[in-house]
Design a protein around this motif. Structure first.
Motif, PDB file in Angstrom:
ATOM      1  N   SER A  34       0.672  -0.634  -0.055  1.00  0.00           N
ATOM      2  CA  SER A  34      -0.328  -0.143   0.167  1.00  0.00           C
ATOM      3  C   SER A  34       0.891   1.353   0.206  1.00  0.00           C
ATOM      4  CB  SER A  34      -0.429  -0.266   1.191  1.00  0.00           C
ATOM      5  OG  SER A  34      -1.490  -1.182   1.315  1.00  0.00           O
ATOM      6  N   LEU A  35       2.291   1.435   0.652  1.00  0.00           N
ATOM      7  CA  LEU A  35       2.528   2.238   0.875  1.00  0.00           C
ATOM      8  C   LEU A  35       3.488   2.803  -0.196  1.00  0.00           C
ATOM      9  CD1 LEU A  35       4.415   4.187   2.058  1.00  0.00           C
ATOM     10  CD2 LEU A  35       5.864   3.369   3.345  1.00  0.00           C
ATOM     11  N   GLN A  36       3.836   1.513  -1.187  1.00  0.00           N
ATOM     12  CA  GLN A  36       4.901   1.615  -2.597  1.00  0.00           C
ATOM     13  C   GLN A  36       3.522   2.495  -3.195  1.00  0.00           C
ATOM     14  OE1 GLN A  36       6.422  -2.429  -3.346  1.00  0.00           O
ATOM     15  NE2 GLN A  36       6.493  -1.189  -6.120  1.00  0.00           N
ATOM     16  N   VAL A  37       2.035   1.961  -3.864  1.00  0.00           N
ATOM     17  CA  VAL A  37       0.838   2.350  -4.290  1.00  0.00           C
ATOM     18  C   VAL A  37       0.848   3.858  -4.005  1.00  0.00           C
ATOM     19  CG1 VAL A  37      -1.552   2.132  -4.674  1.00  0.00           C
ATOM     20  CG2 VAL A  37       0.040   0.283  -4.929  1.00  0.00           C
ATOM     21  N   THR A 152      -4.546   6.904  -9.256  1.00  0.00           N
ATOM     22  CA  THR A 152      -4.039   5.843  -8.683  1.00  0.00           C
ATOM     23  C   THR A 152      -4.144   4.148  -8.939  1.00  0.00           C
ATOM     24  OG1 THR A 152      -4.140   7.379  -6.468  1.00  0.00           O
ATOM     25  CG2 THR A 152      -4.410   4.946  -5.987  1.00  0.00           C
ATOM     26  N   PHE A 153      -5.005   4.378  -9.460  1.00  0.00           N
ATOM     27  CA  PHE A 153      -5.509   3.232 -10.027  1.00  0.00           C
ATOM     28  C   PHE A 153      -4.817   2.871 -10.876  1.00  0.00           C
ATOM     29  CE2 PHE A 153     -10.384   3.663  -8.947  1.00  0.00           C
ATOM     30  CZ  PHE A 153      -9.811   2.451  -7.042  1.00  0.00           C
ATOM     31  N   LYS A 154      -4.082   3.767 -12.173  1.00  0.00           N
ATOM     32  CA  LYS A 154      -3.310   3.598 -13.118  1.00  0.00           C
ATOM     33  C   LYS A 154      -2.178   2.938 -12.732  1.00  0.00           C
ATOM     34  CE  LYS A 154      -2.089   6.962 -16.290  1.00  0.00           C
ATOM     35  NZ  LYS A 154      -2.024   7.645 -16.344  1.00  0.00           N
ATOM     36  N   VAL A 155      -1.724   3.797 -11.392  1.00  0.00           N
ATOM     37  CA  VAL A 155       0.143   3.234 -11.194  1.00  0.00           C
ATOM     38  C   VAL A 155      -0.500   1.435 -10.592  1.00  0.00           C
ATOM     39  CG1 VAL A 155       1.023   4.190  -8.997  1.00  0.00           C
ATOM     40  CG2 VAL A 155       0.912   5.674 -10.653  1.00  0.00           C
ATOM     41  N   ALA A 156      -1.402   1.653  -9.423  1.00  0.00           N
ATOM     42  CA  ALA A 156      -1.279   0.277  -8.644  1.00  0.00           C
ATOM     43  C   ALA A 156      -1.530  -0.569  -9.753  1.00  0.00           C
ATOM     44  CB  ALA A 156      -2.867   0.030  -8.289  1.00  0.00           C
ATOM     45  N   ALA A 157      -1.923  -0.542 -11.382  1.00  0.00           N
ATOM     46  CA  ALA A 157      -2.120  -1.716 -12.120  1.00  0.00           C
ATOM     47  C   ALA A 157      -0.876  -1.802 -12.679  1.00  0.00           C
ATOM     48  CB  ALA A 157      -3.909  -1.547 -12.946  1.00  0.00           C
ATOM     49  N   LEU A 158       0.118  -0.579 -13.174  1.00  0.00           N
ATOM     50  CA  LEU A 158       1.311  -0.560 -14.310  1.00  0.00           C
ATOM     51  C   LEU A 158       2.404  -0.423 -13.234  1.00  0.00           C
ATOM     52  CD1 LEU A 158       0.243   1.919 -16.994  1.00  0.00           C
ATOM     53  CD2 LEU A 158      -0.394  -0.702 -17.172  1.00  0.00           C
ATOM     54  N   ASP A 159       2.074  -1.019 -11.975  1.00  0.00           N
ATOM     55  CA  ASP A 159       3.274  -0.898 -11.318  1.00  0.00           C
ATOM     56  C   ASP A 159       3.955  -2.386 -11.696  1.00  0.00           C
ATOM     57  OD1 ASP A 159       5.535  -1.338  -9.838  1.00  0.00           O
ATOM     58  OD2 ASP A 159       5.141   0.253  -8.531  1.00  0.00           O
ATOM     59  N   ASP A 160       4.684  -2.752 -12.968  1.00  0.00           N
ATOM     60  CA  ASP A 160       5.381  -4.074 -12.860  1.00  0.00           C
ATOM     61  C   ASP A 160       6.163  -4.498 -11.812  1.00  0.00           C
ATOM     62  OD1 ASP A 160       4.739  -3.274 -15.572  1.00  0.00           O
ATOM     63  OD2 ASP A 160       6.874  -2.563 -16.234  1.00  0.00           O
ATOM     64  N   GLU A 161       7.026  -4.232 -11.060  1.00  0.00           N
ATOM     65  CA  GLU A 161       7.401  -4.062  -9.634  1.00  0.00           C
ATOM     66  C   GLU A 161       6.411  -5.179  -8.790  1.00  0.00           C
ATOM     67  OE1 GLU A 161      10.323  -3.274  -6.019  1.00  0.00           O
ATOM     68  OE2 GLU A 161      10.198  -1.915  -7.835  1.00  0.00           O
ATOM     69  N   LEU A 162       5.529  -4.219  -8.838  1.00  0.00           N
ATOM     70  CA  LEU A 162       4.632  -4.466  -7.468  1.00  0.00           C
ATOM     71  C   LEU A 162       3.079  -5.989  -7.920  1.00  0.00           C
ATOM     72  CD1 LEU A 162       2.701  -3.701  -5.202  1.00  0.00           C
ATOM     73  CD2 LEU A 162       1.892  -2.643  -6.137  1.00  0.00           C
ATOM     74  N   MET A 163       3.670  -5.536  -9.119  1.00  0.00           N
ATOM     75  CA  MET A 163       2.690  -6.731  -9.956  1.00  0.00           C
ATOM     76  C   MET A 163       3.517  -8.251  -9.989  1.00  0.00           C
ATOM     77  SD  MET A 163       0.706  -5.649 -13.034  1.00  0.00           S
ATOM     78  CE  MET A 163       2.041  -4.646 -14.400  1.00  0.00           C
ATOM     79  N   VAL A 164       4.552  -7.901 -10.153  1.00  0.00           N
ATOM     80  CA  VAL A 164       6.119  -9.466 -10.258  1.00  0.00           C
ATOM     81  C   VAL A 164       5.546  -9.970  -8.476  1.00  0.00           C
ATOM     82  CG1 VAL A 164       8.440 -10.328 -10.195  1.00  0.00           C
ATOM     83  CG2 VAL A 164       7.358  -9.032 -12.193  1.00  0.00           C
ATOM     84  N   ILE A 165       6.004  -8.918  -7.358  1.00  0.00           N
ATOM     85  CA  ILE A 165       5.765  -9.322  -6.036  1.00  0.00           C
ATOM     86  C   ILE A 165       4.285 -10.047  -5.209  1.00  0.00           C
ATOM     87  CG2 ILE A 165       6.287  -8.409  -3.942  1.00  0.00           C
ATOM     88  CD1 ILE A 165       8.016  -6.246  -4.971  1.00  0.00           C
TER      89      ILE A 165
END
Length: 301
Positions: A34-37, A152-165
């Protein structure tokens, strides 16, 4: 010396670098997602913040200058009690005071300003103040808020590192659940399930409910066993993890494409067989009694 005086500052900078390393390590903690998003959304929303501020300043400046020009005659009217003029001057006496008042009307409590103008100047100002509140404080602010949510939703959906984790964590949870299923169904303790153990486990209503919660429909146990088994008559943990991940949920696009490819291959083979069958009568007519041999040879081919 000057060089010696800089040494403590260098040490503080080195400590800050350690904090950066610690922050990178904390990315693997699930609570930090959540902090990263949040940080990514704030960084991505800087452009939106800039243009939103510009838009609000322009709109509020236009409305504020109009109000200030309308109230200037009231403030300079010496027939009006000085106390009332000072109250109006405190809100609209200068451009800076007017802009602060406009921000209060847009983002905060607009009622005191409206009451002040209604009681001291004219009731017609209530219509103007409420119109500013509806346009600026409701319509424009809600549009800006929606744009921020979209970022906010776009960042959460397109953050590659977060998606991998998150994908890695989901895989680990899936493996843990399949280990639980294997432990529950494997009565012999050999690390695999045969058909009898699988069907016996599916008779348990609690296990069926658990499988349904995992988005796995286990109504036909024999069919699921055949789809999970690689042909040796047993289901290992590796087969269970990979097979169940493909069976969960609805069909994916890759599954549909793979099925269409296989259907196309079957169609090509069938068309080839039909063409060869059509050629058999002509070959048998030319070969006389060798028709049966030609037919048998075609089947063998």
């Amino acid at each position: 010396t000057a060089g010696f005086a800089l040494n403590p500052m260098v040490l503080r900078l080195l400590r800050l670098l350690r904090l950066v390393r610690l922050a990178r390590m904390m990315r693997n903690i699930q609570a930090m997602d959540s902090l990263q998003v949040l940080m990514g959304s704030i960084h991505a929303s800087m452009a939106v913040l800039f243009w939103s501020t510009c838009l609000l300043l322009v709109l509020q400046g236009m409305a504020g200058m109009l109000l200030q020009s309308l109230l200037s005659s009231y403030i300079e009217d010496e027939t009006v009690p000085q106390e009332k003029r000072q109250e109006v001057y405190a809100y609209f006496g200068t451009f800076t005071r007017t802009m602060v008042t406009m921000f209060q009307l847009t983002l905060s409590n607009w009622v005191p300003v409206c009451r002040l103008l209604v009681e001291n100047v004219s009731e017609w100002y209530a219509l103007f103040i409420m119109s500013c509140k509806m346009v600026l404080g409701f319509a424009v602010i809600n549009v800006i808020r929606g744009v921020f949510l979209h970022e906010t939703f776009k960042v959460a959906a397109l953050d590659d590192e977060l998606m991998v984790i998150q994908k890695r964590r989901a895989t680990q949870k899936h493996i843990a659940k399949m280990k639980y299923l294997m432990t529950t169904a494997d009565k012999t303790g050999d690390g695999s399930m045969d058909r009898r153990e699988w069907l016996s486990a599916l008779r348990n209503p609690e296990l069926q409910t658990w499988l349904s919660a995992q988005d796995i429909e286990a109504r036909d146990g024999d069919l699921i066993f055949d789809m999970l088994d690689d042909g040796d008559g047993k289901i290992s943990l590796h087969e269970l993890v990979n097979g169940v991940s493909r069976l969960k949920g609805s069909a994916r696009s890759i599954d549909v494409v793979a099925m269409m490819h296989k259907v196309a291959c079957i169609e090509n083979i069938t068309r080839s067989l039909v063409e060869r069958m059509d050629d058999l009568p002509r070959g048998s007519a030319r070969g006389g009694g060798g028709g049966e041999e030609g037919f048998a040879k075609g089947e063998m081919d």
